[in-house]
Design an enzyme around this catalytic site. Sequence first.
Site, PDB file in Angstrom:
ATOM      1  N   SER A  97      25.652  18.645  19.960  1.00 50.54           N
ATOM      2  CA  SER A  97      24.285  18.333  20.383  1.00 50.54           C
ATOM      3  C   SER A  97      23.291  19.174  19.599  1.00 50.54           C
ATOM      4  O   SER A  97      23.431  20.393  19.494  1.00 50.54           O
ATOM      5  CB  SER A  97      24.126  18.596  21.881  1.00 50.54           C
ATOM      6  N   HIS A 108      18.445  19.666  25.766  1.00 49.44           N
ATOM      7  CA  HIS A 108      19.438  19.914  26.809  1.00 49.44           C
ATOM      8  C   HIS A 108      20.422  21.002  26.408  1.00 49.44           C
ATOM      9  O   HIS A 108      21.109  21.566  27.260  1.00 49.44           O
ATOM     10  CB  HIS A 108      20.179  18.616  27.143  1.00 49.44           C
ATOM     11  N   ASP A 110      13.959  14.737  23.737  1.00 48.37           N
ATOM     12  CA  ASP A 110      15.040  15.705  23.964  1.00 48.37           C
ATOM     13  C   ASP A 110      15.224  16.567  22.718  1.00 48.37           C
ATOM     14  O   ASP A 110      16.270  16.564  22.077  1.00 48.37           O
ATOM     15  CB  ASP A 110      16.330  14.967  24.317  1.00 48.37           C
TER      16      ASP A 110
END
Length: 920
Positions: free
Chosen positions: A551, A461, A489
């Site tokens: 992230s 993402h 992910d």
Amino acid sequence: MAHGEPYYSSKPDKDFNFGSTMARRQMTPTMVAKLPNFVRNSPQAYDWIVRGLIFPTTGKTYFQRVVVITGGLEDGTYGSFVFDGREWVEIYPIEHLNLMSSLKLIHKANALQERLRLSQEEKATLALDVQFLQHENVRLKELIPKPEPRKIQMKWIIVGAVLTFLSLIPGGYAQSQINNTIFTDMIAACKYSTETLTENLDLRIKLALANITISDKLDAVRQILNFAFVPRAHWLRTVFYYIHYYEMWNIFMFVLAIGTVMRSARPGTDLITLATSHLSGFRMAVLPTIPFHTTMTLWVMNTLMVCYYFDNLLAITLAILAPILGIIFLCFMEDSNYVSQIRGLIATAVLIAGGHACLTLTGTTTSLFVVILTCRFIRMATVFIGTRFEIRDANGKVVATVPTRIKNVAFDFFQKLKQSGVRVGVNEFVVIKPGALCVIDTPEGKGTGFFSGNDIVTAAHAVGNNTFVNVCYEGLMYEAKVRYMPEKDIAFITCPGDLHPTARLKLSKNPDYSCVTVMAYVNEDLVVSTAAAMVHGNTLSYAVRTQDGMSGAPVCDKYGRVLAVHQTNTGYTGGAVIIDPTDFHPVKAPSRVELLKEEIERLKAQLNSAAENPATAVTQQPVVTLEQKSVSDSDVVDLVRTAMEREMKVLRDEINGILAPFLQKKKGKTKHGRGRVRRNLRKGVKLLTEEEYRELLEKGLDRETFLDLIDRIIGERSGYPDYDDEDYYDEDDDGWGVVGDDVEFDYTEVINFDQAKPTPAPRTVKPKTCPEPEAETQPLDLSQKKEKQLEHEQQVVKSTKPQKNEPQPYSQTYGKAPIWESYDFDWDEDDAKFILPAPHRLTKADEIVLGSKIVKLRTIIETAIKTQNYSALPEAVFELDKAAYEAGLEGFLQRVKSKNKAPKNYKGPQKTKGPKTITH
């Protein structure tokens, strides 16, 4: 400058000297002035090319030569230019491999120099910033007021002394002073004797009536321990003698007063609380209630205790009304303060009312002290998990928090002592590699990535739908391509060629999720956090305060190996997805050929099943839905065993049927046919067709096992060429031929499943005058072996010409058994050296079967050569050859004789008319 010195634009150009020197000699000042913008200090290649090869030209000008320069331009391109008489014209670039390699190196060197310059400028800027910060730090340190040594005011020392004096008063009962005389001493002695006699009589009466209570037993145990462990003359008895005049509260208040004066931050409040608790008589019952109070409720409690000293009923009435009045008059406070104030007033009411009840009934507040301690312990046991109370509004937003950890308003020096106490545990070190981290920059935002292998790993993402992303590493920006994104992910980015990280992270082979470390870049700062993790399938959860930009950060164990990739951001908790080695590469879909092969195998299986059960195949109707049946593991194992047993049986039958023509009886070991060329050796003949060979492989027989089986069959049915010598026959040397007599083997035979069958060359066979008919092959009866051997020997003696022996069965031994007489001779150093071949010349069978015995013999040989004593060598060689004979191998003494001595009647290689081999 025409036909003058060669022109060189720079020293590197002169050093490399690419191209034609004649072209360099043709350079004129006009040509030099109009040169293209080549890279500074870079080489160029000069060519002197015919004009007609570049420009459309006719006539004599076709063969005129022009100068062509090839090099790297400042804009990063590679091009060639020709001078047309007025200016340089760009043409299709001419490839000079050496020039291109040199330009690449020069371009890389220039890029590194530019990076070095930027790094040096950044370093100088940072050094200047560090100096400014150091000066600012020194200036701020001077502004910080130095803490002065704590001074205790004299008034608090006086108050503490008064409390100490009050605590040291033994009691309120005065004792009259009596003058001691001889009569008073006699009275005291009589009194002590009377008391002792009374205690003894009471004890005897209780023993006689069996009326001993628990208190009597405890007193007896106390006396036993007192006399057993404390000597009669000991300092403890002296201390207890003076202490028993004082109560426990007096001693405790003395210690508490000293600690308050020395360590408390607010000694006035603490000493006043001690004084009021002593005057009111509540004493120890006051201490457990202090953590429930605020500053205001503490002074309310002190006021009520002073009031209780003068009028207890008034104090009780005010204490009961205090919570009610507080609920009414303190409602203007915020929720957190309001709850704390009401809680303190309720504790004050319980203390005053309960203390008065205990003093009235028992004369002491010990029971109230025990009750309050028990309530606090129960409350503490029920709220171990939570650390605070959260007060929320109607929308669910937390507006205030009330800690469940109680903070003392008075006597808080104990908590300070606890905070400055000795540590009881040691935290482990964790390995971090900041050089393996980078920042992933996309139009949607930023994330963190890390280097692993040849990839940059980050969260999917964080990459989004971008095919190319910017990778920021050590202040430099690189453009990289997204290579692969699995279902998780996670995104894998190809590391650029000019990006060389200082460290890379490896995956953990033995994952340990008990303690994880998260490291990432947040606002260009490296943040590291360690926490315990929990596994939830393919994800991890851990209590780490996360921020935007984390992230894709690596989640590592304490050794610095990657466990997962950081994903979620809830503010207080973090989550990650576990990464496996299989995630790095996409799963390849089966090709069309593989799918067709699987379909063919499935159809073959259906065809075989239909052939085995034809009736079922004819009557079977298509079924739309199939019933599901539960099959246990044991049923599956039984089915597999049955299928394997059937397949192996079919395989054995097919192999036996195919190899049956070759499994024939062997001829006897005689010398009648040595001079005759053997026929029907089937040289170069395929034993199996290619279809049969593949069918056997599909049945489960691997290629290596199949080749071993073919070698064994060849060894059983073929051997060396045998010649028939009519002029030579020796009955005593019947066992002369060792190699090739018992096993017929043709070393020239070739097993080839792909080549065509070779045509054997014609041979000339010596005609026989009296050929004797061969006897039919009969199975050998082992019980009549000796009789047949005797008959055979008699036939050999009677015959005037050697006759053929009956075929002998296949034997697992090789040649004749070794005889001790062949080894019993005088061994010398040469015999010892050459009896065993070099280790690399040993066969696989020798190493497997005779490995340990060969090592033992080598040790004996080395010892014999050193000591020149070869007495133990014959027996060792005999034992080795005996073991080789039993294993079906050729003896080592026999190998030496075969190598040093050519076989008898050897006539050299056979002459054939086959195709000639041409070697280049």
